[in-house]
Write a protein that holds these residues in place. Structure first.
Motif, mmCIF file in Angstrom:
data_model
loop_
_atom_site.group_PDB
_atom_site.id
_atom_site.type_symbol
_atom_site.label_atom_id
_atom_site.label_comp_id
_atom_site.label_asym_id
_atom_site.label_seq_id
_atom_site.Cartn_x
_atom_site.Cartn_y
_atom_site.Cartn_z
ATOM 1 N N THR A 35 32.592 9.211 -19.069
ATOM 2 C CA THR A 35 32.346 7.816 -18.679
ATOM 3 C C THR A 35 32.978 6.801 -19.617
ATOM 4 O O THR A 35 32.982 5.610 -19.310
ATOM 5 N N VAL A 36 33.526 7.245 -20.759
ATOM 6 C CA VAL A 36 34.225 6.332 -21.673
ATOM 7 C C VAL A 36 35.710 6.636 -21.614
ATOM 8 O O VAL A 36 36.138 7.758 -21.870
ATOM 9 N N PHE A 37 36.496 5.623 -21.264
ATOM 10 C CA PHE A 37 37.947 5.758 -21.180
ATOM 11 C C PHE A 37 38.601 5.456 -22.532
ATOM 12 O O PHE A 37 39.544 6.119 -22.947
ATOM 13 N N ALA A 38 38.112 4.407 -23.213
ATOM 14 C CA ALA A 38 38.664 3.990 -24.500
ATOM 15 C C ALA A 38 37.597 3.198 -25.244
ATOM 16 O O ALA A 38 36.681 2.635 -24.632
ATOM 17 N N LYS A 39 37.742 3.149 -26.579
ATOM 18 C CA LYS A 39 36.769 2.411 -27.384
ATOM 19 C C LYS A 39 37.409 2.043 -28.707
ATOM 20 O O LYS A 39 38.341 2.696 -29.167
ATOM 21 N N LEU A 49 35.107 -3.187 -28.308
ATOM 22 C CA LEU A 49 35.385 -3.085 -26.884
ATOM 23 C C LEU A 49 35.246 -1.631 -26.461
ATOM 24 O O LEU A 49 35.715 -0.733 -27.159
ATOM 25 N N VAL A 50 34.575 -1.418 -25.345
ATOM 26 C CA VAL A 50 34.490 -0.090 -24.737
ATOM 27 C C VAL A 50 34.933 -0.238 -23.293
ATOM 28 O O VAL A 50 34.508 -1.165 -22.595
ATOM 29 N N ILE A 51 35.795 0.652 -22.836
ATOM 30 C CA ILE A 51 36.189 0.673 -21.432
ATOM 31 C C ILE A 51 35.534 1.887 -20.799
ATOM 32 O O ILE A 51 35.793 3.027 -21.189
ATOM 33 N N PHE A 52 34.630 1.605 -19.867
ATOM 34 C CA PHE A 52 33.883 2.645 -19.168
ATOM 35 C C PHE A 52 34.511 2.945 -17.822
ATOM 36 O O PHE A 52 35.128 2.069 -17.199
ATOM 37 N N LEU A 53 34.318 4.147 -17.343
ATOM 38 C CA LEU A 53 34.640 4.549 -15.984
ATOM 39 C C LEU A 53 33.316 4.725 -15.254
ATOM 40 O O LEU A 53 32.454 5.486 -15.700
ATOM 41 N N ALA A 54 33.153 4.005 -14.149
ATOM 42 C CA ALA A 54 31.891 4.085 -13.404
ATOM 43 C C ALA A 54 32.117 3.649 -11.967
ATOM 44 O O ALA A 54 33.145 3.058 -11.632
ATOM 45 N N SER A 55 31.129 3.922 -11.137
ATOM 46 C CA SER A 55 31.209 3.550 -9.727
ATOM 47 C C SER A 55 30.893 2.087 -9.484
ATOM 48 O O SER A 55 31.387 1.485 -8.535
ATOM 49 N N SER A 56 30.027 1.507 -10.339
ATOM 50 C CA SER A 56 29.585 0.135 -10.081
ATOM 51 C C SER A 56 29.234 -0.601 -11.370
ATOM 52 O O SER A 56 28.994 0.016 -12.417
ATOM 53 N N PHE A 57 29.174 -1.908 -11.266
ATOM 54 C CA PHE A 57 28.754 -2.765 -12.367
ATOM 55 C C PHE A 57 27.366 -2.351 -12.843
ATOM 56 O O PHE A 57 27.110 -2.247 -14.048
ATOM 57 N N ALA A 58 26.469 -2.080 -11.902
ATOM 58 C CA ALA A 58 25.091 -1.700 -12.236
ATOM 59 C C ALA A 58 25.058 -0.412 -13.056
ATOM 60 O O ALA A 58 24.272 -0.292 -14.007
ATOM 61 N N ASP A 59 25.914 0.549 -12.730
ATOM 62 C CA ASP A 59 25.976 1.800 -13.485
ATOM 63 C C ASP A 59 26.414 1.542 -14.928
ATOM 64 O O ASP A 59 25.870 2.132 -15.865
ATOM 65 N N VAL A 60 27.399 0.671 -15.101
ATOM 66 C CA VAL A 60 27.875 0.350 -16.445
ATOM 67 C C VAL A 60 26.794 -0.396 -17.223
ATOM 68 O O VAL A 60 26.549 -0.100 -18.396
ATOM 69 N N GLU A 61 26.148 -1.338 -16.578
ATOM 70 C CA GLU A 61 25.100 -2.095 -17.268
ATOM 71 C C GLU A 61 23.976 -1.167 -17.739
ATOM 72 O O GLU A 61 23.441 -1.333 -18.830
ATOM 73 N N GLU A 62 23.662 -0.170 -16.943
ATOM 74 C CA GLU A 62 22.648 0.811 -17.342
ATOM 75 C C GLU A 62 23.102 1.579 -18.588
ATOM 76 O O GLU A 62 22.315 1.788 -19.521
ATOM 77 N N LEU A 63 24.367 1.988 -18.625
ATOM 78 C CA LEU A 63 24.907 2.680 -19.794
ATOM 79 C C LEU A 63 24.878 1.785 -21.027
ATOM 80 O O LEU A 63 24.471 2.209 -22.113
ATOM 81 N N VAL A 64 25.307 0.554 -20.859
ATOM 82 C CA VAL A 64 25.365 -0.386 -21.983
ATOM 83 C C VAL A 64 23.973 -0.660 -22.542
ATOM 84 O O VAL A 64 23.779 -0.708 -23.758
ATOM 85 N N ASN A 65 22.999 -0.793 -21.676
ATOM 86 C CA ASN A 65 21.643 -1.094 -22.136
ATOM 87 C C ASN A 65 20.971 0.067 -22.862
ATOM 88 O O ASN A 65 19.911 -0.123 -23.470
ATOM 89 N N LYS A 66 21.589 1.246 -22.848
ATOM 90 C CA LYS A 66 21.076 2.399 -23.603
ATOM 91 C C LYS A 66 21.808 2.582 -24.935
ATOM 92 O O LYS A 66 21.419 3.426 -25.743
ATOM 93 N N ASP A 67 22.856 1.795 -25.163
ATOM 94 C CA ASP A 67 23.606 1.863 -26.417
ATOM 95 C C ASP A 67 22.698 1.383 -27.556
ATOM 96 O O ASP A 67 22.097 0.304 -27.451
#
Length: 86
Positions: A35-39, A49-67
């Motif tokens: 799920t991480v392309f670059a960081k 900066l982190v570039i994530f690979l995900a299906s939706s904005f909501a999926d990325v926001e969920e990942l970010v909120n667990k960082d």
């Protein structure tokens, strides 16, 4: 899958130092899951900066909120869908 650029601006430098290893471990785990392309960090110390690979904005926001950086208030975040050009 879509690309999402996540800016992680510095909020608390001391907390960033304190939770750095947890943050890096979290990103390594997400890299291994695909799920991480670059960081990387900004060389001027203002965040990273982190570039994530995900299906939706909501999926990325969920990942970010667990960082750990976000959980502990070390960094803020701003998410932008990113269109990579080759």
């Amino acid at each position: 899958m879509k690309y999402f650029a996540v800016f992680l601006p510095m909020k608390d430098e001391e907390k960033s130092k304190q939770y750095r290893q947890e943050h890096l471990d979290y990103l390594q785990e997400k890299s291994e899951e695909g799920t991480v392309f670059a960081k990387g960090r900004f060389t001027d110390g203002t965040g990273g900066l982190v570039i994530f690979l995900a299906s939706s904005f909501a999926d990325v926001e969920e990942l970010v909120n667990k960082d750990p950086y976000i959980v502990h208030g070390a960094r803020g975040y701003k998410i932008h869908e990113w269109e990579m050009k080759k």
